[in-house]
Each structure stands twice: as C-alpha cells, then as structure tokens.
Design a protein around this motif. Structure first.
Motif, short mmCIF file in Angstrom:
data_model
loop_
_atom_site.label_atom_id
_atom_site.label_comp_id
_atom_site.label_asym_id
_atom_site.label_seq_id
_atom_site.Cartn_x
_atom_site.Cartn_y
_atom_site.Cartn_z
N THR A 136 29.39 -17.85 10.02
CA THR A 136 30.84 -17.91 9.85
C THR A 136 31.16 -18.10 8.38
O THR A 136 30.68 -19.06 7.75
N ARG B 92 24.32 -17.05 14.46
CA ARG B 92 25.73 -16.80 14.16
C ARG B 92 26.03 -17.26 12.74
O ARG B 92 25.48 -18.25 12.27
N SER C 71 34.19 -18.53 5.45
CA SER C 71 35.56 -19.06 5.40
C SER C 71 36.01 -19.18 3.95
O SER C 71 35.20 -19.27 3.02
N SER D 17 28.75 -20.90 7.05
CA SER D 17 28.13 -21.80 8.02
C SER D 17 27.14 -21.00 8.84
O SER D 17 27.52 -20.03 9.50
N ALA E 229 34.87 -11.51 17.77
CA ALA E 229 34.76 -12.97 17.78
C ALA E 229 36.14 -13.62 17.84
O ALA E 229 36.31 -14.68 18.47
N PRO F 273 33.54 -9.63 13.65
CA PRO F 273 34.56 -10.67 13.50
C PRO F 273 35.80 -10.44 14.36
O PRO F 273 36.41 -11.41 14.82
N ASN G 71 37.36 -16.37 20.53
CA ASN G 71 37.97 -17.65 20.17
C ASN G 71 39.30 -17.84 20.90
O ASN G 71 39.64 -18.96 21.32
N THR H 103 33.73 -14.71 11.91
CA THR H 103 32.43 -15.01 12.51
C THR H 103 31.66 -13.73 12.74
O THR H 103 32.19 -12.75 13.28
N TYR H 104 30.39 -13.74 12.32
CA TYR H 104 29.49 -12.59 12.49
C TYR H 104 28.35 -13.00 13.43
O TYR H 104 27.70 -14.03 13.19
#
Length: 255
Positions: free
Chosen positions: A152, A150, A154, A164, A79, A76, A83, A112-113
C-alpha cells in the motif's frame, strides 16, 4: 501472523505523476461505487454486491467519458471496491458508521497493490505500470526471505510518500523468564519498576500538545478553500507527525 513494515520513499517525477493519477482514479471508483450502492438502496431497496460493482468498473473503463480509468494499474481500483465492501460489512455488523465519500485534500491518498501488481526482488520494489523501482529508505530491517502479499502506497497532507509492505511472519515462542516485575505509573516519572528502575516522563509531549491546540485554533479561523487554510493544515499535520515520531522513538528506547 501478518505484519506490515512501513517505510518512506521518494518517487521520481514520472512515479509522482503515475501515483497522482492512481490516487485520483481510486478515489473516483470508490465514490462512484458508493453512490451507485446508495442509489440502489434508497430508490429500489436492494443491495448491490461486490461482484456487481466489479462489473460496473469494467463498464466505466470502456466508457468514452472515463477511458482514463484504464491508465493506472487495475489492482488499486479493484482494491478500492474491496475496501468499500469491507466498509459496508462493518456497517451492517454495527462495527462502524455508514461509508463516507472520499474528498480530495480531506483524506490521505492511498492505493493498494496485490501480489500480481508488483514485483519484489533483492530488496527492490517495482509497482505495475512504473518503469523503475521505488527509492525506499529502509529505516529498519526487512525480514530476510519474506514474500510480500500486499503493498500500500500513500501520500499524506505534507506531501510525504510511504509504502506499507504486508508479509507473513512466523511467531517464535519466547523462553519463560521465571520472574515478576511490578509496574507503578507515576507523575514525575513515566513508570517505576519494582526493581527500582525509573523511566523518565517524556515532558516534551506536553509542549507539543500546547502547540497542537494553538495550531488547530488558528486552522479553525481560516477561510475554507483559502491558501492560508492550506498552510494551517500543513502546520497541524507537521505537529502531529512530530508527536508520532517522538512517541515512536521513546517506545523504541523502552523496548
């Protein structure tokens, strides 16, 4: 094409603690990298590349003052730097404004992983540095045999957790229908088809919009940083969520 499937999940206390640390580290790394890039340009008129910020992250994790950056998964944090690089590329391409700092409580927490930071087997998703898989509510079918590339996670302002999952989905060509249907947008009805079928107008949204305006007005009157303002923000978020849920259900019925 790539398609994301979003589900709600309910973390255990240990997972909540791990995610809270991860969200905080992601926000810190993004903001510090943004500050370094802004300083380099304003003082030295030079651009810092993504590779340089990646090296900075390694140094921050070894710094005695920020050793806690090594506690969550490295994925993360990397990531977050990607971003930030994307935000700068969009800014340079005049597709977006200048990147902004992430403020705690003002934006949704997210991490995010990538594929090397999670495992997905038999419908069980386990993130790096977590002992148990996530308790996901599979509200809609997940493609059988799909391999996530991927993930994500949240947390919104209401304290709800969502995941997600991004997968590659093949596109199948639909057979030709051979017919045509005219669509007329109306007032008493949402749309009227040339076949005579009418689709009702979701009037509930009008009521929700009135409630949303009132809630926002109440929020603007609350003192910043107060507990009442926090409660008012949650009320606005709940109304937003109800509008989105009803709209999604209505579109699902239409399809």
């Amino acid at each position: 094409m790539k398609r994301a499937y979003r589900y709600r999940f309910y973390p255990t206390p240990d997972q909540m603690e791990n995610l809270a640390k991860t969200f905080g580290c992601v926000r810190y790394v993004y903001n510090r990298a943004l500050a370094e890039r802004h300083r380099a340009w304003s003082q030295e008129q030079r651009r810092i590349s993504h590779a340089e910020t990646d090296l900075m992250l390694t140094g921050w994790k070894r710094d005695p003052d920020t050793l806690w950056l090594a506690e969550p998964s490295k994925g993360p944090l990397q990531a977050a730097l990607r971003n930030l690089q994307t935000a700068y590329v969009n800014f340079w391409g005049k597709r977006a404004g200048y990147p902004m700092f992430k403020r705690k409580g003002k934006t949704n927490d997210a991490a995010t992983y990538f594929r090397n930071c999670f495992t997905f087997r038999d419908g069980r998703l386990k993130l790096a540095k977590q002992a148990a898989p996530l308790r996901i509510v599979w509200s809609r079918p997940f493609p059988e045999g799909a391999v996530p590339s991927r993930v994500t996670v949240s947390r919104n302002s209401r304290g709800q957790y969502h995941v997600s999952i991004l997968v590659d989905c093949p596109i199948e060509a639909l057979p030709a229908a051979g017919g045509q249907v005219g669509v007329d947008v109306g007032i008493t009805s949402l749309v009227t088809l040339s076949t005579g079928e009418r689709i009702a107008n979701p009037r509930y949204e009008r009521t929700d919009r009135v409630r949303l305006v009132r809630a926002r007005r109440e929020l603007s009157r609350k003192k910043k940083g107060s507990a009442n303002r926090a409660k008012a923000r949650l009320k606005v978020a709940r109304i937003h969520g109800r509008i989105a849920d009803r709209r999604r259900d209505h579109l699902h019925k239409l399809s």
